[in-house]
Write a protein that holds these residues in place. Structure first.
Motif, PDB file in Angstrom:
ATOM      1  N   LYS A  73      45.831  41.211  24.929  1.00 30.01           N
ATOM      2  CA  LYS A  73      44.978  41.966  25.853  1.00 30.01           C
ATOM      3  C   LYS A  73      43.525  41.513  25.747  1.00 30.01           C
ATOM      4  CE  LYS A  73      43.437  46.641  27.011  1.00 30.01           C
ATOM      5  NZ  LYS A  73      43.507  48.075  26.705  1.00 30.01           N
ATOM      6  N   ARG A  76      41.068  39.287  28.368  1.00 29.08           N
ATOM      7  CA  ARG A  76      39.757  39.790  28.805  1.00 29.08           C
ATOM      8  C   ARG A  76      38.655  38.780  28.503  1.00 29.08           C
ATOM      9  NH1 ARG A  76      39.116  46.249  28.696  1.00 29.08           N
ATOM     10  NH2 ARG A  76      40.973  46.696  29.897  1.00 29.08           N
ATOM     11  N   ASN A  77      38.756  38.117  27.364  1.00 23.47           N
ATOM     12  CA  ASN A  77      37.771  37.084  27.032  1.00 23.47           C
ATOM     13  C   ASN A  77      37.865  35.894  27.986  1.00 23.47           C
ATOM     14  OD1 ASN A  77      36.546  38.454  24.973  1.00 23.47           O
ATOM     15  ND2 ASN A  77      36.911  36.914  23.414  1.00 23.47           N
ATOM     16  N   MET A 120      41.912  39.791  33.997  1.00 20.25           N
ATOM     17  CA  MET A 120      41.407  41.128  33.662  1.00 20.25           C
ATOM     18  C   MET A 120      42.324  42.208  34.218  1.00 20.25           C
ATOM     19  SD  MET A 120      38.956  42.792  32.223  1.00 20.25           S
ATOM     20  CE  MET A 120      38.380  44.477  32.187  1.00 20.25           C
ATOM     21  N   THR A 164      45.608  43.134  32.470  1.00 20.36           N
ATOM     22  CA  THR A 164      45.529  44.047  31.320  1.00 20.36           C
ATOM     23  C   THR A 164      45.482  45.507  31.770  1.00 20.36           C
ATOM     24  OG1 THR A 164      43.095  44.109  31.202  1.00 20.36           O
ATOM     25  CG2 THR A 164      44.204  42.302  30.049  1.00 20.36           C
ATOM     26  N   ASN A 207      37.032  52.014  35.644  1.00 25.09           N
ATOM     27  CA  ASN A 207      36.149  51.851  34.481  1.00 25.09           C
ATOM     28  C   ASN A 207      35.433  53.152  34.133  1.00 25.09           C
ATOM     29  OD1 ASN A 207      35.076  50.244  32.443  1.00 25.09           O
ATOM     30  ND2 ASN A 207      33.305  49.654  33.659  1.00 25.09           N
ATOM     31  N   ASP A 234      34.709  48.220  25.959  1.00 24.28           N
ATOM     32  CA  ASP A 234      35.601  48.068  27.110  1.00 24.28           C
ATOM     33  C   ASP A 234      34.845  48.207  28.431  1.00 24.28           C
ATOM     34  OD1 ASP A 234      38.110  47.370  26.329  1.00 24.28           O
ATOM     35  OD2 ASP A 234      39.072  49.183  27.097  1.00 24.28           O
ATOM     36  N   GLN A 239      32.556  45.177  29.103  1.00 21.44           N
ATOM     37  CA  GLN A 239      33.361  43.981  29.382  1.00 21.44           C
ATOM     38  C   GLN A 239      33.915  44.041  30.811  1.00 21.44           C
ATOM     39  OE1 GLN A 239      36.661  43.048  26.699  1.00 21.44           O
ATOM     40  NE2 GLN A 239      35.723  41.060  26.383  1.00 21.44           N
ATOM     41  N   THR A 240      34.337  45.228  31.222  1.00 20.15           N
ATOM     42  CA  THR A 240      34.829  45.412  32.587  1.00 20.15           C
ATOM     43  C   THR A 240      33.703  45.211  33.599  1.00 20.15           C
ATOM     44  OG1 THR A 240      36.423  47.031  31.733  1.00 20.15           O
ATOM     45  CG2 THR A 240      36.116  46.970  34.116  1.00 20.15           C
ATOM     46  N   VAL A 270      33.258  41.582  34.371  1.00 22.36           N
ATOM     47  CA  VAL A 270      34.248  41.059  35.315  1.00 22.36           C
ATOM     48  C   VAL A 270      33.896  41.511  36.740  1.00 22.36           C
ATOM     49  CG1 VAL A 270      36.691  41.050  35.952  1.00 22.36           C
ATOM     50  CG2 VAL A 270      36.024  40.902  33.558  1.00 22.36           C
TER      51      VAL A 270
END
Length: 269
Positions: free
Chosen positions: A115, A119-120, A168, A171, A216, A238, A241-242, A245
């Protein structure tokens, strides 16, 4: 109203949105894109000892090397963010942030967590789009507007960025039998495929931005959790990071899909 009429209306709305926001959309996209690096760089400062001790205990590398790792993360991320936002040496900043992603993937054992790895990789996709945008700005008088004859490396950067951003959403898929989850998976997967292949790209990317932002805010509301609880940091990580994206998708909206896409091929037909 038929399906084509509905699609046409939605595309008109996306075009109108782009016309109204084209002056500041690339700035908002960049800010969203670097938000996770900015938050993580600041976190390194405020959690210096915890981060250092974690790296030291995980890798048994000693106080000095662990401190150097935290310092490199802090300096690399904050410097990269400043350069991207000020539009100075953007390409070098992107390469530096790519390096930080690779370093963290190894140091925090993200390589073995599917996961977080996805995301990375999605973050890397956002940086690829930023790199492509910086190349187009160098060749065009109008910031954020691609030239008619685009170079192949830039086209493939945009393709790679779009495909990686899709990771993304993989996940976020929920594998249960509820109607809402099934509907969400079907709609989400359809939009992901449209963005990846570059068909109705701006409309699909804009829809994903709205959808992902809503998810999000609902699922990663770190501000509702007390600061001293571990879940606060987890949700905060989280959340940003979202947002990064989302920034990548906003760049897709602002720049378009690039030459390697169905939207561009349609123009040739």
């Amino acid at each position: 109203m038929g399906q084509n009429d509905l699609m046409g209306t939605a595309e008109d709305f996306a075009d109108q949105f782009l016309r109204v926001t084209k002056q500041y959309l690339p700035h908002v996209a960049r800010l969203c894109l670097i938000s996770t690096f900015l938050e993580d760089g600041i976190r390194m400062w405020f959690q210096w000892s915890e981060q250092r001790d974690y790296i030291d205990s995980t890798w048994s590398c000693g106080y000095l090397l662990a401190s150097s790792f935290v310092f490199l993360n802090l300096l690399g991320q904050l410097t990269g963010c400043i350069l991207v936002l000020s539009r100075n040496f953007v390409q070098y900043a992107c390469f530096g942030l790519f390096g930080i992603i690779a370093l963290q993937t190894i140091a925090y054992s993200i390589l073995w967590d599917l996961k977080f790895l996805m995301r990375n990789l999605a973050l890397g996709g956002g940086l690829l789009l930023l790199l492509a945008e910086s190349r187009s700005e160098g060749k065009s008088m109008f910031a954020g507007v691609p030239t008619m004859r685009e170079s192949s490396p830039k086209q493939y950067m945009q393709l790679g960025g779009r495909v990686l951003l899709v990771l993304m959403f993989m996940t976020l898929l929920h594998f249960d039998a509820s109607f809402f989850s099934i509907l969400q998976n079907i709609v989400g997967t359809a939009l992901m495929i449209l963005v990846a292949v570059g068909f109705k790209t701006k409309l699909a990317a804009l829809t994903l931005v709205v959808w992902l932002f809503a998810i999000n805010v609902y699922f990663n509301a770190f501000w509702t959790i007390p600061v001293y609880k571990p879940m606060h940091d987890f949700l905060k990580y989280d959340f940003f990071q979202t947002m990064s994206v989302i920034g990548g998708l906003l760049l897709v909206v602002a720049l378009g899909p690039g030459g390697v896409s169905m939207d561009e091929k349609k123009k040739e037909w």
